[in-house]
Motif scaffolding. Structure first.
Motif, PDB file in Angstrom:
ATOM      1  N   HIS A 166     -27.937  39.634 -12.123  1.00 23.54           N
ATOM      2  CA  HIS A 166     -28.549  38.393 -12.544  1.00 23.54           C
ATOM      3  C   HIS A 166     -29.455  38.598 -13.385  1.00 23.54           C
ATOM      4  CE1 HIS A 166     -26.483  36.957  -8.305  1.00 23.54           C
ATOM      5  NE2 HIS A 166     -25.927  36.455  -9.559  1.00 23.54           N
TER       6      HIS A 166
ATOM      7  N   ARG B  87     -35.307  40.588 -15.863  1.00 19.63           N
ATOM      8  CA  ARG B  87     -35.808  40.038 -17.354  1.00 19.63           C
ATOM      9  C   ARG B  87     -36.701  38.888 -17.534  1.00 19.63           C
ATOM     10  NH1 ARG B  87     -30.581  39.433 -20.897  1.00 19.63           N
ATOM     11  NH2 ARG B  87     -32.092  39.785 -22.679  1.00 19.63           N
ATOM     12  N   ILE B  88     -36.274  37.842 -16.677  1.00 20.31           N
ATOM     13  CA  ILE B  88     -37.142  36.660 -17.017  1.00 20.31           C
ATOM     14  C   ILE B  88     -38.737  36.825 -16.323  1.00 20.31           C
ATOM     15  CG2 ILE B  88     -36.619  35.557 -14.690  1.00 20.31           C
ATOM     16  CD1 ILE B  88     -36.618  33.791 -17.960  1.00 20.31           C
TER      17      ILE B  88
ATOM     18  N   ILE C   3     -32.237  28.912 -13.869  1.00 18.08           N
ATOM     19  CA  ILE C   3     -31.845  30.349 -14.186  1.00 18.08           C
ATOM     20  C   ILE C   3     -30.643  30.978 -13.842  1.00 18.08           C
ATOM     21  CG2 ILE C   3     -32.788  33.101 -14.441  1.00 18.08           C
ATOM     22  CD1 ILE C   3     -34.672  30.660 -15.313  1.00 18.08           C
TER      23      ILE C   3
ATOM     24  N   LEU D  35     -28.509  36.655 -16.183  1.00 21.85           N
ATOM     25  CA  LEU D  35     -29.205  37.068 -17.340  1.00 21.85           C
ATOM     26  C   LEU D  35     -28.821  38.489 -17.589  1.00 21.85           C
ATOM     27  CD1 LEU D  35     -32.732  35.529 -16.880  1.00 21.85           C
ATOM     28  CD2 LEU D  35     -30.745  34.680 -18.287  1.00 21.85           C
TER      29      LEU D  35
ATOM     30  N   VAL E  30     -30.632  28.306 -18.541  1.00 24.02           N
ATOM     31  CA  VAL E  30     -30.593  29.678 -19.342  1.00 24.02           C
ATOM     32  C   VAL E  30     -29.519  30.444 -18.759  1.00 24.02           C
ATOM     33  CG1 VAL E  30     -32.695  30.414 -18.267  1.00 24.02           C
ATOM     34  CG2 VAL E  30     -32.103  31.160 -20.585  1.00 24.02           C
ATOM     35  N   PHE E  31     -28.961  31.358 -19.722  1.00 30.14           N
ATOM     36  CA  PHE E  31     -27.912  32.419 -19.244  1.00 30.14           C
ATOM     37  C   PHE E  31     -27.779  33.243 -20.411  1.00 30.14           C
ATOM     38  CE2 PHE E  31     -25.396  28.907 -20.741  1.00 30.14           C
ATOM     39  CZ  PHE E  31     -24.442  29.328 -21.347  1.00 30.14           C
ATOM     40  N   SER E  32     -27.048  34.362 -20.278  1.00 31.24           N
ATOM     41  CA  SER E  32     -26.836  35.250 -21.377  1.00 31.24           C
ATOM     42  C   SER E  32     -25.319  35.400 -21.861  1.00 31.24           C
ATOM     43  CB  SER E  32     -27.352  36.586 -20.840  1.00 31.24           C
ATOM     44  OG  SER E  32     -26.417  37.110 -19.707  1.00 31.24           O
TER      45      SER E  32
ATOM     46  N   LYS F 236     -29.175  30.033 -24.554  1.00 34.34           N
ATOM     47  CA  LYS F 236     -28.547  31.304 -24.277  1.00 34.34           C
ATOM     48  C   LYS F 236     -29.472  32.426 -24.888  1.00 34.34           C
ATOM     49  CE  LYS F 236     -24.098  33.492 -25.174  1.00 34.34           C
ATOM     50  NZ  LYS F 236     -24.855  34.903 -25.521  1.00 34.34           N
ATOM     51  N   VAL F 237     -29.752  33.541 -24.300  1.00 36.67           N
ATOM     52  CA  VAL F 237     -30.533  34.515 -24.753  1.00 36.67           C
ATOM     53  C   VAL F 237     -29.299  35.707 -24.720  1.00 36.67           C
ATOM     54  CG1 VAL F 237     -32.499  33.828 -23.224  1.00 36.67           C
ATOM     55  CG2 VAL F 237     -30.887  35.126 -22.069  1.00 36.67           C
TER      56      VAL F 237
ATOM     57  N   ASN G  41     -27.329  38.861 -24.356  1.00 36.76           N
ATOM     58  CA  ASN G  41     -26.642  39.798 -23.216  1.00 36.76           C
ATOM     59  C   ASN G  41     -26.774  41.129 -23.282  1.00 36.76           C
ATOM     60  OD1 ASN G  41     -25.122  39.805 -20.720  1.00 36.76           O
ATOM     61  ND2 ASN G  41     -23.282  39.972 -22.016  1.00 36.76           N
TER      62      ASN G  41
ATOM     63  N   ILE H 207     -36.697  38.946 -23.385  1.00 32.32           N
ATOM     64  CA  ILE H 207     -36.279  37.647 -23.565  1.00 32.32           C
ATOM     65  C   ILE H 207     -37.801  36.875 -23.875  1.00 32.32           C
ATOM     66  CG2 ILE H 207     -36.309  35.397 -22.075  1.00 32.32           C
ATOM     67  CD1 ILE H 207     -34.329  36.860 -20.289  1.00 32.32           C
TER      68      ILE H 207
END
Length: 301
Positions: free
Chosen positions: A139, A143-144, A208, A211, A237-239, A256-257, A259, A264
């Motif tokens: 998940h 990162r976040i 969220i 990610l 927001v997801f990857s 989108k960030v 993967n 981030i």
């Protein structure tokens, strides 16, 4: 796990249930399950939402990895067929099933089971992020959190992350929260019912998603989490690459960030939130919900 298996066994072996097919999510970790698949050989259709062995390894579940190595092949050979939720997963699973037929069908949900959020006010100063679900390594919540901590050094917005899920899983993140000095920025609210979640969605600006799908070797995914969020009318927001979410909607209803383990950029996410909330925020919620109804709804009348 044993309780789940016993329930499977109870349903399958009930004499009143003369099934032509038995559809269930593939899970090779129940030793007794081989007996069932042999007894009802040619009746099971297994659903695959991931590359299981890679997921077990990513979650550092030694038991699941061992059980998978022992029982996976024996269970598959007794199947009638299989369903995968992305083309990437389908190709991998097909390589293991051999001559057994399969099909790719993306995940969908009953959108109408989820209440549309009441759009929160956005004052340009406070941003509320929300994550709902179990805490897993893929998940990518670390990162976040790292992104929030870095933003706090020079950023002007107050960013708060609420996590609604099992409290016993927070231990994996607690050391990082302390290290990053985020005790006042991250809240573990515990598990909540769908009705209880309403109040959290009503005050959140961004949800969220996953990610860290790359951590279980997944590039394409079709997560229920994203679909539940969109059903409530909240941007996400997801990857991963989600083929139900066309690129034209990027930076409109989702952000989108990468993967990967790349950092981030929280400042860019803040700009995204500024942009989508600057005009008619209620219209935004309606647009996201309408998108969900038209694109990811599988409800049965």
């Amino acid at each position: 796990a044993n309780d789940i298996y016993k329930k499977y066994e109870e349903i399958c072996e009930n004499e009143k249930n003369n099934y032509d097919l038995i559809y269930m999510r593939f899970n090779p970790i129940f030793p007794g399950f081989i007996r069932l698949t042999k007894k009802y050989k040619g009746k099971f259709v297994f659903e695959h939402n991931s590359i299981e062995l890679t997921e077990f390894k990513a979650n550092k579940s030694v038991y699941n990895v061992v059980m998978s190595y022992i029982f996976d092949k024996s269970i598959r050979k007794n199947a009638f067929g299989f369903v995968a939720v992305t083309d990437q997963i389908y190709k991998y699973q097909k390589s293991l099933y051999g001559q057994i037929n399969g099909i790719c069908i993306p995940n969908g949900i009953d959108v109408y089971k989820y209440d549309v959020r009441r759009t929160p006010k956005y004052d340009g100063k406070n941003i509320n992020l929300l994550f709902v679900g179990n805490i897993r390594y893929w998940h990518g919540l670390d990162r976040i959190m790292n992104a929030i901590a870095k933003y706090k050094k020079n950023g002007k917005r107050n960013i708060h992350l609420t996590i609604c899920g099992p409290i016993n899983e927070k231990d994996s993140l607690t050391p990082l929260i302390k290290e990053l000095n985020l005790e006042k920025s991250v809240e573990f609210a515990g598990p909540k019912s769908q009705e209880e979640l309403n109040s959290y969605f009503n005050k959140s600006h961004l949800a969220i998603g996953a990610l860290g799908c790359y951590r279980k070797n997944i590039e394409y995914a079709c997560t229920l989490k994203n679909r539940e969020y969109l059903s409530r009318g909240i941007p996400i927001v997801f990857s991963e690459i989600d083929e139900d979410l066309p690129k034209k909607y990027n930076k409109k209803i989702y952000y989108k960030v990468a993967n990967s383990d790349d950092e981030i950029n929280m400042a860019k996410i803040v700009l995204f939130i500024d942009h989508i909330y600057k005009n008619d925020a209620k219209k935004l919620t309606k647009e996201i919900r309408t998108f969900a109804e038209n694109n990811i709804d599988y409800h049965i009348n």
